[in-house]
Design a protein around this motif. Structure first.
Motif, PDB file in Angstrom:
ATOM      1  N   SER A 455       5.261  12.624   5.109  1.00 38.03           N
ATOM      2  CA  SER A 455       4.060  11.390   5.009  1.00 38.03           C
ATOM      3  C   SER A 455       4.541  10.430   4.155  1.00 38.03           C
ATOM      4  CB  SER A 455       2.473  11.418   4.537  1.00 38.03           C
ATOM      5  OG  SER A 455       1.849  10.927   4.720  1.00 38.03           O
ATOM      6  N   GLU A 456       4.817  10.961   2.505  1.00 37.09           N
ATOM      7  CA  GLU A 456       5.256  10.026   1.542  1.00 37.09           C
ATOM      8  C   GLU A 456       6.142   9.496   2.347  1.00 37.09           C
ATOM      9  OE1 GLU A 456       3.691  12.937  -2.983  1.00 37.09           O
ATOM     10  OE2 GLU A 456       6.428  12.266  -1.459  1.00 37.09           O
ATOM     11  N   HIS A 457       7.196  10.386   2.669  1.00 37.95           N
ATOM     12  CA  HIS A 457       8.881   9.543   3.275  1.00 37.95           C
ATOM     13  C   HIS A 457       8.680   8.483   4.476  1.00 37.95           C
ATOM     14  CE1 HIS A 457      13.186   9.687   4.574  1.00 37.95           C
ATOM     15  NE2 HIS A 457      12.630   9.791   5.901  1.00 37.95           N
ATOM     16  N   VAL A 458       7.580   8.992   5.153  1.00 39.02           N
ATOM     17  CA  VAL A 458       7.484   8.282   6.230  1.00 39.02           C
ATOM     18  C   VAL A 458       6.457   6.528   5.904  1.00 39.02           C
ATOM     19  CG1 VAL A 458       5.679   7.631   8.624  1.00 39.02           C
ATOM     20  CG2 VAL A 458       6.880   9.333   8.219  1.00 39.02           C
ATOM     21  N   LEU A 459       5.497   7.136   5.382  1.00 38.93           N
ATOM     22  CA  LEU A 459       5.420   5.713   4.364  1.00 38.93           C
ATOM     23  C   LEU A 459       5.826   5.085   3.835  1.00 38.93           C
ATOM     24  CD1 LEU A 459       1.602   6.922   3.670  1.00 38.93           C
ATOM     25  CD2 LEU A 459       1.839   5.577   5.211  1.00 38.93           C
ATOM     26  N   ALA A 460       6.525   5.442   3.353  1.00 39.90           N
ATOM     27  CA  ALA A 460       8.034   4.724   2.356  1.00 39.90           C
ATOM     28  C   ALA A 460       9.032   3.661   3.197  1.00 39.90           C
ATOM     29  CB  ALA A 460       8.586   5.040   1.547  1.00 39.90           C
ATOM     30  N   HIS A 461       9.019   4.036   4.629  1.00 35.34           N
ATOM     31  CA  HIS A 461      10.119   3.652   5.016  1.00 35.34           C
ATOM     32  C   HIS A 461       9.488   3.554   6.719  1.00 35.34           C
ATOM     33  CE1 HIS A 461      12.467   6.482   3.808  1.00 35.34           C
ATOM     34  NE2 HIS A 461      13.681   6.291   3.615  1.00 35.34           N
ATOM     35  N   LEU A 462       8.778   2.601   6.271  1.00 36.80           N
ATOM     36  CA  LEU A 462       8.348   1.614   7.582  1.00 36.80           C
ATOM     37  C   LEU A 462       8.580   0.228   7.366  1.00 36.80           C
ATOM     38  CD1 LEU A 462       4.039   2.425   6.944  1.00 36.80           C
ATOM     39  CD2 LEU A 462       5.391   3.208   8.843  1.00 36.80           C
ATOM     40  N   PRO A 463       8.518  -0.014   8.318  1.00 35.49           N
ATOM     41  CA  PRO A 463       9.280  -1.845   8.409  1.00 35.49           C
ATOM     42  C   PRO A 463       8.446  -2.823   7.921  1.00 35.49           C
ATOM     43  CG  PRO A 463       9.141  -0.681  10.526  1.00 35.49           C
ATOM     44  CD  PRO A 463       8.395   0.276   9.354  1.00 35.49           C
ATOM     45  N   ILE A 464       7.834  -2.873   7.293  1.00 34.68           N
ATOM     46  CA  ILE A 464       6.752  -3.786   6.692  1.00 34.68           C
ATOM     47  C   ILE A 464       7.716  -4.367   5.310  1.00 34.68           C
ATOM     48  CG2 ILE A 464       5.258  -3.167   7.693  1.00 34.68           C
ATOM     49  CD1 ILE A 464       4.355  -1.470   5.540  1.00 34.68           C
ATOM     50  N   PRO A 465       7.021  -5.119   4.633  1.00 31.07           N
ATOM     51  CA  PRO A 465       7.434  -5.891   3.438  1.00 31.07           C
ATOM     52  C   PRO A 465       6.941  -4.732   2.065  1.00 31.07           C
ATOM     53  CG  PRO A 465       6.547  -7.674   4.493  1.00 31.07           C
ATOM     54  CD  PRO A 465       6.237  -6.526   5.378  1.00 31.07           C
ATOM     55  N   GLN A 466       7.332  -5.432   1.605  1.00 26.98           N
ATOM     56  CA  GLN A 466       7.363  -3.649  -0.177  1.00 26.98           C
ATOM     57  C   GLN A 466       6.207  -4.108  -0.848  1.00 26.98           C
ATOM     58  OE1 GLN A 466       7.679  -3.927  -3.346  1.00 26.98           O
ATOM     59  NE2 GLN A 466       7.541  -1.818  -3.545  1.00 26.98           N
ATOM     60  N   GLN A 467       6.237  -5.558  -1.123  1.00 25.92           N
ATOM     61  CA  GLN A 467       5.113  -5.802  -1.563  1.00 25.92           C
ATOM     62  C   GLN A 467       3.370  -5.569  -0.730  1.00 25.92           C
ATOM     63  OE1 GLN A 467       4.275  -9.990  -2.222  1.00 25.92           O
ATOM     64  NE2 GLN A 467       2.812  -9.945  -2.692  1.00 25.92           N
ATOM     65  N   ASP A 468       3.695  -5.228   0.849  1.00 24.17           N
ATOM     66  CA  ASP A 468       2.927  -4.919   1.619  1.00 24.17           C
ATOM     67  C   ASP A 468       2.294  -3.538   0.817  1.00 24.17           C
ATOM     68  OD1 ASP A 468       1.789  -7.337   2.876  1.00 24.17           O
ATOM     69  OD2 ASP A 468       3.232  -6.954   4.384  1.00 24.17           O
ATOM     70  N   TYR A 469       3.258  -2.981   1.072  1.00 22.70           N
ATOM     71  CA  TYR A 469       3.945  -1.248   0.911  1.00 22.70           C
ATOM     72  C   TYR A 469       2.846  -1.055  -0.600  1.00 22.70           C
ATOM     73  CZ  TYR A 469       5.427   3.498  -0.650  1.00 22.70           C
ATOM     74  OH  TYR A 469       5.601   4.615  -0.917  1.00 22.70           O
TER      75      TYR A 469
END
Length: 518
Positions: A455-469
């Motif tokens: 899950s950590e891996h998938v969340l860290a690679h979402l195509p969203i702005p880093q600030q949103d992450y």
């Protein structure tokens, strides 16, 4: 809960006052005309005594009929196609600004009894924790940490789980698939908001295990199809990309992502004596991200000495014989690990929660024959939900309440032919199109069904702005498994975190590997 998992009619002034018997899923006998299905709902009033004063609420329990317009260009009356079962808890002092949370478990095939009586509801099961099973008679306790203090709750069962069934004349398998299930639950949410005049309330979705797959897909569907923007999505023991956990040929990702979970489970069983859990997890994650990928990629190019050295390192991390790791070609499948870890003690470890154990059947069995965690937890949930619905909530039915149903299989993923089943793209699209939606993620360190590193891996690679992450995704960790609320310190901490999340309380961003250890 699998991972592998709930309607209010009071606002319309109608309460079902008959025997409480719900509709049958079958059709009328030959020669008789089918009767149109009807909502079967019972509303009861309750008071929960809390440390800061009483909380008055209503519980509306039963099945609601969902209808759909006919396909094609010709107009027609909407036709009944499903009868979904739910329990809705609504505070007596109604406030349109009060959040409403829709919750469901996963499986596929799990009813929502687990989140309902384990975490969210005003009543909770007195259940077992690892090493301390509760004997019958099973009982319910007041849940003074219930999320009902902060939001109204709708516990909904997916098709063929709980009391949810197709409408007479319809077939259940049309809903047994990722997309069909998504559309059904999204339709239920829209129907509930309409019936209860709650369109302006902040909307939250919460799912566990496969329910997180469902929650991500439903949240995106609500936005894509209905322009309904949810305020929050709670992902409890998430699986967002099945390619990260599916042990398929030529797919090395699961071996990498499961290794930190193996190390945590080994720690729970004394294989890392004198070390802190966080230190063990940190070491395992560093190895899984740095050295392990290169070792697996090398394949036959590893020398015997290199392979033996790697097996020794892995064996030490996950608490097993390095020779066994070497024979497995450095690739440890999760069910094999759960059978091997405590083989010398004659025990197997749990998949849903690796802290649980039970005696091994065959001493040389290559895999586990059952899941000790489910075996030891499910009976209490089964007994209490059936008693609770009939006695305290006044609802009964002539069909079985399906706690865990194999009847949903085969589950269809036809849209993903030739590629990994995933909803990470749905979640990312939702975050891009709905700028106020936030995400809460709960990881259990000892969860061998939905490993936290995947899950950590998938969340860290979402195509969203880093600030949103960093600012819109809250991640918490608990010293338990998939159903971390069976561990009392984790249940209390998790209840507090969810209350903060639903209440919009700001939190400090959680960095990689950081979190709560109960």
């Amino acid at each position: 809960m699998p991972s592998t998992p709930e309607d209010l009619d009071a606002a319309e002034g109608s309460t079902f006052t008959g025997s409480g018997t719900g509709p049958s899923a079958g059709t009328a006998e030959a020669g008789q005309k089918d009767t149109a299905p009807e909502d079967r709902l019972v509303t009861t009033a309750h008071i929960l005594e809390l440390p800061d004063g009483p909380l008055s609420y209503t519980a509306t329990t039963g099945t609601v009929v969902l209808r759909e317009e006919p396909e094609g260009t010709e107009y027609g009356r909407a036709k009944a196609y499903a009868e979904l079962f739910s329990v809705s808890y609504v505070a007596t002092e109604q406030d349109p600004a009060r959040p409403v949370l829709f919750a469901f478990n996963g499986g596929p095939g799990a009813s929502t009894v687990w989140l309902h009586l384990g975490l969210f509801g005003p009543r909770r099961v007195d259940t077992a924790d690892a090493g301390a099973p509760v004997a019958p008679p099973y009982r319910l306790l007041d849940n003074t940490e219930t999320l009902l203090r902060h939001a109204d709750l709708v516990m909904v069962d997916a098709m063929t789980t709980g009391y949810s069934r197709p409408a007479p004349g319809s077939k259940p398998d049309r809903h047994h698939g990722l997309t069909e299930d998504r559309d059904l639950i999204a339709s239920f949410v829209v129907d509930w908001l309409t019936r209860n005049d709650r369109w302006t309330s902040p909307i939250h979705l919460a799912g566990e295990s496969y329910g997180t797959t469902r929650a991500s897909a439903v949240a995106a569907r609500l936005m894509d199809r209905y322009y309904v923007a949810v305020e929050g999505v709670s992902l409890i023991s998430p699986v967002l990309d099945f390619g990260t956990i599916s042990f398929d040929p030529a797919n090395d990702r699961p071996y990498l992502h499961y290794l930190p979970t193996y190390a945590a489970i080994a720690h729970a069983h004394g294989k890392h004596e004198g070390r802190l859990l966080q230190d063990v997890v940190d070491e395992a994650e560093a190895f899984a991200e740095q050295e392990y990928p290169a070792l697996l990629a090398a394949g036959l190019r590893l020398s015997p000495e290199q392979k033996q050295e790697a097996a020794a390192r892995i064996g030490a991390l996950i608490g097993v014989d390095p020779a066994w790791v070497e024979r497995a070609n450095l690739r440890i499948e999760h069910m094999a690990f759960l059978a091997e870890l405590l083989r010398e003690e004659g025990l197997i470890a749990g998949r849903i929660d690796g802290r649980f154990t039970s005696p091994m059947g065959a001493g040389n069995a290559p895999t586990t024959e059952t899941d000790p965690s489910i075996d030891q937890l499910a009976p209490a949930y089964t007994a209490t939900i059936n008693q609770y619905l009939r006695t305290e909530l006044g609802y009964s039915s002539d069909i079985v309440y399906e706690i865990m149903s194999g009847r949903v299989h085969p589950w269809s993923y036809k849209e993903f032919e030739g590629r990994s089943v995933e909803v990470a793209s749905d979640l990312a699209r939702l975050l891009r199109t709905s700028p106020h939606t936030r995400v809460y993620v709960a990881h259990g360190y000892h969860d061998a069904a939905t490993p936290f590193h995947a899950s950590e891996h998938v969340l860290a690679h979402l195509p969203i702005p880093q600030q949103d992450y960093a600012e819109r995704i809250r991640v918490e960790y608990y010293e338990a498994g998939d159903m971390m609320y069976c561990h009392e310190p984790s249940r209390r901490a998790m209840s507090q975190h969810l209350a903060e999340f639903v209440g919009g309380v700001e939190h400090a961003p959680v960095g990689h590997g950081e979190g709560h250890i109960g």
